[in-house]
Design an enzyme around this catalytic site. Sequence first.
Site, PDB file in Angstrom:
ATOM      1  N   HIS A 311       0.853  -1.190   0.000  1.00  0.00           N
ATOM      2  CA  HIS A 311       0.000   0.000   0.000  1.00  0.00           C
ATOM      3  C   HIS A 311       0.883   1.232   0.000  1.00  0.00           C
ATOM      4  O   HIS A 311       1.964   1.214   0.593  1.00  0.00           O
ATOM      5  CB  HIS A 311      -0.898   0.004   1.251  1.00  0.00           C
ATOM      6  CG  HIS A 311      -2.046   0.933   1.125  1.00  0.00           C
ATOM      7  ND1 HIS A 311      -1.956   2.264   1.437  1.00  0.00           N
ATOM      8  CD2 HIS A 311      -3.308   0.720   0.704  1.00  0.00           C
ATOM      9  CE1 HIS A 311      -3.128   2.829   1.210  1.00  0.00           C
ATOM     10  NE2 HIS A 311      -3.963   1.926   0.757  1.00  0.00           N
ATOM     11  N   ASP A 369      -8.042  -5.467   0.292  1.00  0.00           N
ATOM     12  CA  ASP A 369      -8.538  -6.285  -0.816  1.00  0.00           C
ATOM     13  C   ASP A 369      -8.125  -7.743  -0.728  1.00  0.00           C
ATOM     14  O   ASP A 369      -8.631  -8.574  -1.475  1.00  0.00           O
ATOM     15  CB  ASP A 369      -8.048  -5.707  -2.157  1.00  0.00           C
ATOM     16  CG  ASP A 369      -8.733  -4.396  -2.458  1.00  0.00           C
ATOM     17  OD1 ASP A 369      -9.928  -4.306  -2.172  1.00  0.00           O
ATOM     18  OD2 ASP A 369      -8.077  -3.481  -2.962  1.00  0.00           O
TER      19      ASP A 369
HETATM   20  N1  CMC Z   1       4.069  -7.627  -4.689  1.00  0.00           N
HETATM   21  C1  CMC Z   1       5.402  -7.619  -4.891  1.00  0.00           C
HETATM   22  N2  CMC Z   1       6.174  -6.511  -4.806  1.00  0.00           N
HETATM   23  C2  CMC Z   1       5.543  -5.346  -4.516  1.00  0.00           C
HETATM   24  C3  CMC Z   1       4.137  -5.288  -4.298  1.00  0.00           C
HETATM   25  C4  CMC Z   1       3.404  -6.491  -4.381  1.00  0.00           C
HETATM   26  N3  CMC Z   1       2.084  -6.479  -4.180  1.00  0.00           N
HETATM   27  N4  CMC Z   1       3.786  -4.013  -4.027  1.00  0.00           N
HETATM   28  C5  CMC Z   1       4.920  -3.297  -4.081  1.00  0.00           C
HETATM   29  N5  CMC Z   1       5.979  -4.099  -4.372  1.00  0.00           N
HETATM   30  C6  CMC Z   1       7.380  -3.691  -4.474  1.00  0.00           C
HETATM   31  C7  CMC Z   1       7.632  -2.944  -5.767  1.00  0.00           C
HETATM   32  O1  CMC Z   1       8.043  -3.798  -6.802  1.00  0.00           O
HETATM   33  C8  CMC Z   1       8.680  -1.956  -5.357  1.00  0.00           C
HETATM   34  O2  CMC Z   1       9.921  -2.620  -5.366  1.00  0.00           O
HETATM   35  P1  CMC Z   1      11.265  -1.821  -5.773  1.00  0.00           P
HETATM   36  O3  CMC Z   1      11.441  -0.760  -4.719  1.00  0.00           O
HETATM   37  O4  CMC Z   1      12.320  -2.873  -5.734  1.00  0.00           O
HETATM   38  O5  CMC Z   1      11.021  -1.250  -7.132  1.00  0.00           O
HETATM   39  C9  CMC Z   1       8.361  -1.620  -3.909  1.00  0.00           C
HETATM   40  O6  CMC Z   1       7.625  -2.761  -3.409  1.00  0.00           O
HETATM   41  C10 CMC Z   1       7.511  -0.366  -3.744  1.00  0.00           C
HETATM   42  O7  CMC Z   1       6.383  -0.475  -4.620  1.00  0.00           O
HETATM   43  P2  CMC Z   1       5.738   0.744  -5.409  1.00  0.00           P
HETATM   44  O8  CMC Z   1       4.989   0.229  -6.576  1.00  0.00           O
HETATM   45  O9  CMC Z   1       6.803   1.776  -5.671  1.00  0.00           O
HETATM   46  O10 CMC Z   1       4.770   1.304  -4.289  1.00  0.00           O
HETATM   47  P3  CMC Z   1       3.498   2.199  -4.540  1.00  0.00           P
HETATM   48  O11 CMC Z   1       3.239   2.905  -3.275  1.00  0.00           O
HETATM   49  O12 CMC Z   1       3.663   3.033  -5.767  1.00  0.00           O
HETATM   50  O13 CMC Z   1       2.349   1.118  -4.863  1.00  0.00           O
HETATM   51  C11 CMC Z   1       0.522  -0.356  -4.638  1.00  0.00           C
HETATM   52  C12 CMC Z   1       1.374   0.733  -3.962  1.00  0.00           C
HETATM   53  C13 CMC Z   1      -0.702  -0.653  -3.778  1.00  0.00           C
HETATM   54  C14 CMC Z   1       0.034   0.139  -6.024  1.00  0.00           C
HETATM   55  C15 CMC Z   1       1.402  -1.637  -4.797  1.00  0.00           C
HETATM   56  O14 CMC Z   1       1.803  -2.102  -3.526  1.00  0.00           O
HETATM   57  C16 CMC Z   1       0.661  -2.744  -5.573  1.00  0.00           C
HETATM   58  O15 CMC Z   1       0.707  -2.742  -6.805  1.00  0.00           O
HETATM   59  N6  CMC Z   1       0.009  -3.694  -4.842  1.00  0.00           N
HETATM   60  C17 CMC Z   1      -0.807  -4.713  -5.492  1.00  0.00           C
HETATM   61  C18 CMC Z   1      -2.151  -4.122  -5.895  1.00  0.00           C
HETATM   62  C19 CMC Z   1      -3.076  -3.917  -4.706  1.00  0.00           C
HETATM   63  O16 CMC Z   1      -3.214  -4.776  -3.837  1.00  0.00           O
HETATM   64  N7  CMC Z   1      -3.732  -2.750  -4.682  1.00  0.00           N
HETATM   65  C20 CMC Z   1      -4.740  -2.428  -3.654  1.00  0.00           C
HETATM   66  C21 CMC Z   1      -4.342  -1.278  -2.801  1.00  0.00           C
HETATM   67  S1  CMC Z   1      -5.350  -1.153  -1.331  1.00  0.00           S
HETATM   68  C22 CMC Z   1      -6.931  -0.768  -1.875  1.00  0.00           C
HETATM   69  C23 CMC Z   1      -7.008   0.541  -2.561  1.00  0.00           C
HETATM   70  O17 CMC Z   1      -6.563   1.556  -2.047  1.00  0.00           O
HETATM   71  O18 CMC Z   1      -7.592   0.565  -3.638  1.00  0.00           O
END
Ligand code: CMC
Length: 435
Positions: A311, A369
Amino acid sequence: MGDASTTGSVKITDGNKGSTDLPLLGGTVGPNVIDVRKLYGETGYFTFDPGFTATASCESQITYIDGDEGVLLHRGYSIDHLAEHSDFMEVCYLLLFGELPTVDEKESFVKTVTYHTMVHEQMVNFYRGFRRDAHPMAIMVGVVGALSAFYHDSTDINDPHQRMVASYRLIAKMPTIAAMAYKYSVGQPFMYPDNKSSYAGNFMRMVYGVPAEEYELSPTIERAMDRIFILHADHEQNASTSTVRLAGSSGANPFACIAAGIACLWGPAHGGANEAVLKMLEEIGSVDRVGEYIKRAKDPQDSFRVMGFGHRVYKNYDPRARVMQMTCHEVLNELGVEDDPLLELAMKLEKIALEDEYFVEKKLYPNVDFYSGIVLRAIGFPPEMFTVLFALARTVGWVAQWNEMIADPSQKIGRPRQLYTGPAERPYVPIEKRG
Ligand code: CMC
């Protein structure tokens, strides 16, 4: 609004231009913010923050998240207490008006919401224009946007009364619109709302009831649905809420703004994640393959992510995920499917991920989720409806945030700046001289 206090200043020093003091603003709780509004005028610089990872886009008094501690408060009340002691209507009142309602206030609020549950009969024709296999989120975006074509008397955003009528309409009609999207996909007759039922009970009846038979709903499932709505009601300045605020900042009508929010919510990184979690669990298929998928999630060359994990704000267990996990067990127990293989798989995946160095280091925990798809599937919803339920519940949050923004005297049209890296001005090349 304008309740933030100046708690100090931060000096920005530039070797060529000298230094500028920027005010430091403090809220009630949470980190202070550097007020950069005068930065460009005084220094000629913009700030650069793609994805708004370090930017507060507004002042708000509705929801507070402490992502490190895993805390979520609505108007100061913790989500655990609200999920345990309140119902969704009380949470709606709280988000909209700032306080939990008294008995009389609640009665009057519920009466007003139920007064607006029906949709204009001509909207039925709108549904008939969609393919039967349309994704229900596509229908939601279209139909909610179309409300502005039906309810002209609540689109003047400068009239507080009209804003409130639009807010009631959106909260009241969303279950009807969502249920109609479902009924259309399965070819069953639309069900009119029943104002004697609870908000969640009425929705379930419109989804699963048929005109030919009495509809009976287990109180455990009714309570579970109500709790799912509470858990999704608001989440401060997330992508869809920011979309609603940005759309609203131009003066667009509330129905158009909420349709924009629904469109944003649809994406798999946001509300679409609950549908994506279920697809992922089905793809993994069995507990022995969890390790393989965890390995894939950690591989920088592989775009696979564990859906329902991670998140932007929570760097701890999402407090909504705990309540959702509890609700999941309650629902599966009630339905006699406690040994659901997907639940077993999800729990195994969660356990392995929570102990894995990669997930620990990156502070990736289950979010709301992760378990919601399993609960909704057990209740009988097809995966395409999961994000629709999220939209239904989030409508009150969007509406509360939109109202707060419109009433804020410091509100301006949202207009971010950019760091331009394209070509500088160059001479025009006539077509015969190109290439
Ligand atoms: N599985 C594996 N690696 C992950 C995941 C995951 N679910 N989420 C983040 N990472 C890694 C990512 O690859 C990155 O690694 P690095 O620093 O080596 O590049 C690091 O963790 C930080 O990730 P980010 O994408 O820069 O973080 P963000 O804050 O931009 O993204 C997020 C947050 C929710 C989009 C992401 O964690 C994600 O894609 N999660 C899966 C989708 C999900 O469950 N979304 C629902 C969010 S909660 C409900 C809502 O608000 O809608």
